[in-house]
Design an enzyme around this catalytic site. Structure first.
Site, PDB file in Angstrom:
ATOM      1  N   ASP A  58      62.837 -29.870-104.577  1.00 44.17           N
ATOM      2  CA  ASP A  58      61.969 -30.888-103.970  1.00 44.17           C
ATOM      3  C   ASP A  58      62.356 -32.333-104.277  1.00 44.17           C
ATOM      4  OD1 ASP A  58      59.421 -29.867-106.362  1.00 44.17           O
ATOM      5  OD2 ASP A  58      61.040 -31.332-106.603  1.00 44.17           O
ATOM      6  N   HIS A 106      69.133 -24.510-107.675  1.00 40.60           N
ATOM      7  CA  HIS A 106      68.823 -23.803-106.421  1.00 40.60           C
ATOM      8  C   HIS A 106      68.968 -24.694-105.186  1.00 40.60           C
ATOM      9  CE1 HIS A 106      66.295 -20.748-108.944  1.00 40.60           C
ATOM     10  NE2 HIS A 106      67.584 -20.544-109.057  1.00 40.60           N
ATOM     11  N   CYS A 147      76.890 -27.115 -92.129  1.00 37.63           N
ATOM     12  CA  CYS A 147      77.329 -26.143 -91.127  1.00 37.63           C
ATOM     13  C   CYS A 147      77.995 -24.974 -91.842  1.00 37.63           C
ATOM     14  CB  CYS A 147      78.325 -26.789 -90.160  1.00 37.63           C
ATOM     15  SG  CYS A 147      79.147 -25.585 -89.107  1.00 37.63           S
ATOM     16  N   CYS A 154      82.033 -24.982 -90.582  1.00 35.51           N
ATOM     17  CA  CYS A 154      83.014 -26.015 -90.967  1.00 35.51           C
ATOM     18  C   CYS A 154      82.579 -26.820 -92.192  1.00 35.51           C
ATOM     19  CB  CYS A 154      83.274 -26.957 -89.786  1.00 35.51           C
ATOM     20  SG  CYS A 154      81.901 -28.056 -89.425  1.00 35.51           S
ATOM     21  N   CYS A 197      81.559 -28.321 -84.510  1.00 32.70           N
ATOM     22  CA  CYS A 197      82.190 -27.035 -84.169  1.00 32.70           C
ATOM     23  C   CYS A 197      81.230 -26.047 -83.499  1.00 32.70           C
ATOM     24  CB  CYS A 197      82.764 -26.413 -85.439  1.00 32.70           C
ATOM     25  SG  CYS A 197      81.502 -25.705 -86.515  1.00 32.70           S
ATOM     26  N   THR A 204      57.580 -22.537-115.182  1.00 26.29           N
ATOM     27  CA  THR A 204      58.371 -21.482-114.562  1.00 26.29           C
ATOM     28  C   THR A 204      57.929 -20.109-115.079  1.00 26.29           C
ATOM     29  OG1 THR A 204      60.585 -20.566-114.207  1.00 26.29           O
ATOM     30  CG2 THR A 204      60.247 -21.773-116.268  1.00 26.29           C
ATOM     31  N   GLU A 206      49.591 -20.482-117.922  1.00 28.14           N
ATOM     32  CA  GLU A 206      49.577 -19.024-118.098  1.00 28.14           C
ATOM     33  C   GLU A 206      50.706 -18.598-119.031  1.00 28.14           C
ATOM     34  OE1 GLU A 206      46.817 -18.976-114.871  1.00 28.14           O
ATOM     35  OE2 GLU A 206      47.492 -17.198-116.005  1.00 28.14           O
TER      36      GLU A 206
HETATM   37  N1  APR Z   1      51.758 -26.918-114.736  1.00 25.37           N
HETATM   38  C1  APR Z   1      52.642 -26.069-115.351  1.00 25.37           C
HETATM   39  N2  APR Z   1      52.888 -24.797-114.924  1.00 25.37           N
HETATM   40  C2  APR Z   1      52.181 -24.373-113.843  1.00 25.37           C
HETATM   41  C3  APR Z   1      51.240 -25.194-113.165  1.00 25.37           C
HETATM   42  C4  APR Z   1      51.038 -26.522-113.659  1.00 25.37           C
HETATM   43  N3  APR Z   1      50.188 -27.366-113.086  1.00 25.37           N
HETATM   44  N4  APR Z   1      50.708 -24.462-112.122  1.00 25.37           N
HETATM   45  C5  APR Z   1      51.310 -23.235-112.162  1.00 25.37           C
HETATM   46  N5  APR Z   1      52.190 -23.185-113.203  1.00 25.37           N
HETATM   47  C6  APR Z   1      53.063 -22.074-113.612  1.00 25.37           C
HETATM   48  C7  APR Z   1      52.577 -20.683-113.238  1.00 25.37           C
HETATM   49  O1  APR Z   1      51.700 -20.148-114.212  1.00 25.37           O
HETATM   50  C8  APR Z   1      53.887 -19.898-113.156  1.00 25.37           C
HETATM   51  O2  APR Z   1      54.221 -19.330-114.425  1.00 25.37           O
HETATM   52  O3  APR Z   1      54.280 -22.234-112.932  1.00 25.37           O
HETATM   53  C9  APR Z   1      54.932 -20.963-112.795  1.00 25.37           C
HETATM   54  C10 APR Z   1      55.489 -20.887-111.386  1.00 25.37           C
HETATM   55  O4  APR Z   1      56.225 -19.699-111.282  1.00 25.37           O
HETATM   56  P1  APR Z   1      56.934 -19.295-109.894  1.00 25.37           P
HETATM   57  O5  APR Z   1      55.991 -19.515-108.788  1.00 25.37           O
HETATM   58  O6  APR Z   1      57.504 -17.933-110.106  1.00 25.37           O
HETATM   59  O7  APR Z   1      58.092 -20.373-109.728  1.00 25.37           O
HETATM   60  P2  APR Z   1      59.533 -20.454-110.436  1.00 25.37           P
HETATM   61  O8  APR Z   1      59.505 -19.904-111.821  1.00 25.37           O
HETATM   62  O9  APR Z   1      60.010 -21.838-110.268  1.00 25.37           O
HETATM   63  O10 APR Z   1      60.405 -19.484-109.488  1.00 25.37           O
HETATM   64  C11 APR Z   1      61.780 -19.374-109.724  1.00 25.37           C
HETATM   65  O11 APR Z   1      62.076 -18.179-107.671  1.00 25.37           O
HETATM   66  O12 APR Z   1      61.374 -17.965-105.510  1.00 25.37           O
HETATM   67  C12 APR Z   1      62.408 -18.387-106.288  1.00 25.37           C
HETATM   68  O13 APR Z   1      64.055 -20.017-105.814  1.00 25.37           O
HETATM   69  C13 APR Z   1      62.698 -19.861-106.103  1.00 25.37           C
HETATM   70  O14 APR Z   1      63.232 -21.525-107.785  1.00 25.37           O
HETATM   71  C14 APR Z   1      62.368 -20.465-107.480  1.00 25.37           C
HETATM   72  C15 APR Z   1      62.542 -19.292-108.414  1.00 25.37           C
END
Ligand code: APR
Length: 249
Positions: free
Chosen positions: A102, A117, A125, A128, A149, A187, A214
């Protein structure tokens, strides 16, 4: 609540790496993938984020990416992104390692950003390699074609089953392997190879801190878990780091 151990590491750290996922952009209005109501709870990744899915239904995939491009063009960095930009100025070495496409870290002011990612603002493209901006590809409806192309244009993002960009991956492994402090922010740590980076940092002796409302599969292995939204926890972490390093100065 930040522990004394973390405060000491914030005071002395020379090298910091911040590993981010969709959660850090949730408070900016960018949907996550696997949280409650997340994208993959409603749609199939194999249909929308794979070469196979693109080959089967390029119109559907482009419609979805066009929508994501518009959403991401309209959102702003939040206090979590801004705190990481401020932290870059506090530490001699500071790198963002992001799974996000983003562009919000760059827009917040971070200058060292390893994109694992891809990036939603880039397109190319498939035949090419010619590059296209969003303005160019969104000018016409449907699947955009290359003016050089006639080939099919795709977003410059990494789909499931595809290799990560080599330079970004190598730089991320170096940053994780040489960090004094490694932050895992927003994440779910379930998508590999990106999710192996916290383990690389742990094995290299970094203090690993997770920031998430979480728990995740990583939580039981980190040195410190700061439970809460990134937009709240990161400004607090920045304030603690600035105060600790000021004391030291
Ligand atoms: N602040 C911090 N963490 C948060 C918040 C917040 N406000 N809101 C949600 N989360 C946490 C969730 O609890 C979850 O553990 O962010 C995490 C998001 O996890 P995913 O949706 O699985 O995203 P991500 O880990 O980035 O996914 C990895 O998967 O789909 C592919 O390419 C895509 O880059 C992505 C990759």
């Amino acid at each position: 609540m930040i522990s004394d151990r973390l405060r000491n590491v914030l005071r002395s750290a020379q090298s910091v790496a911040a590993f981010t996922g969709a959660g850090i952009s949730a408070e900016s209005g960018v949907p996550t993938f696997r949280s409650k109501g997340g994208i993959w709870t409603k749609m199939k990744p194999e249909e929308l984020a794979s070469m196979d899915g693109f080959m089967k239904n390029p119109d559907l995939v482009w419609e979805w990416y066009a929508q994501r491009k518009r959403i991401m063009a309209d959102v702003q960095p939040n206090p979590g992104h801004r705190a990481l930009a401020q932290m870059e100025r506090l530490f001699p070495r500071f790198a963002i390692i992001t799974q996000n496409i983003d562009n919000l870290h760059q827009r917040a002011g971070n200058t060292v950003v390893h994109e694992l990612h891809g990036n939603i603002e880039r397109n190319y493209c498939m035949a090419c390699g010619k590059r296209y901006t969003n303005e160019e590809v969104l000018a016409s409806a449907g699947v955009p074609r290359c003016s050089a192309c006639g080939g099919t244009i795709r977003p410059d993002v990494v789909w499931f089953g595809e290799m990560l960009p080599e330079d970004a991956w190598d730089a991320s492994v170096r940053a994780a392997g040489s960090a004094d402090l490694f932050l895992s922010i927003g994440t779910s740590t379930v998508v590999y190879p990106a999710a192996s980076l916290p383990t690389i940092a742990l094995d290299a002796g970094a203090m690993v801190v997770e920031i998430n409302p979480e728990t995740t599969p990583l939580t039981s292995r980190v040195d410190e878990f700061l439970q809460g939204p990134a937009g709240t926890v990161l400004p607090e972490l920045y304030d603690a780091a600035a105060a600790a390093r000021k004391e030291k100065a």
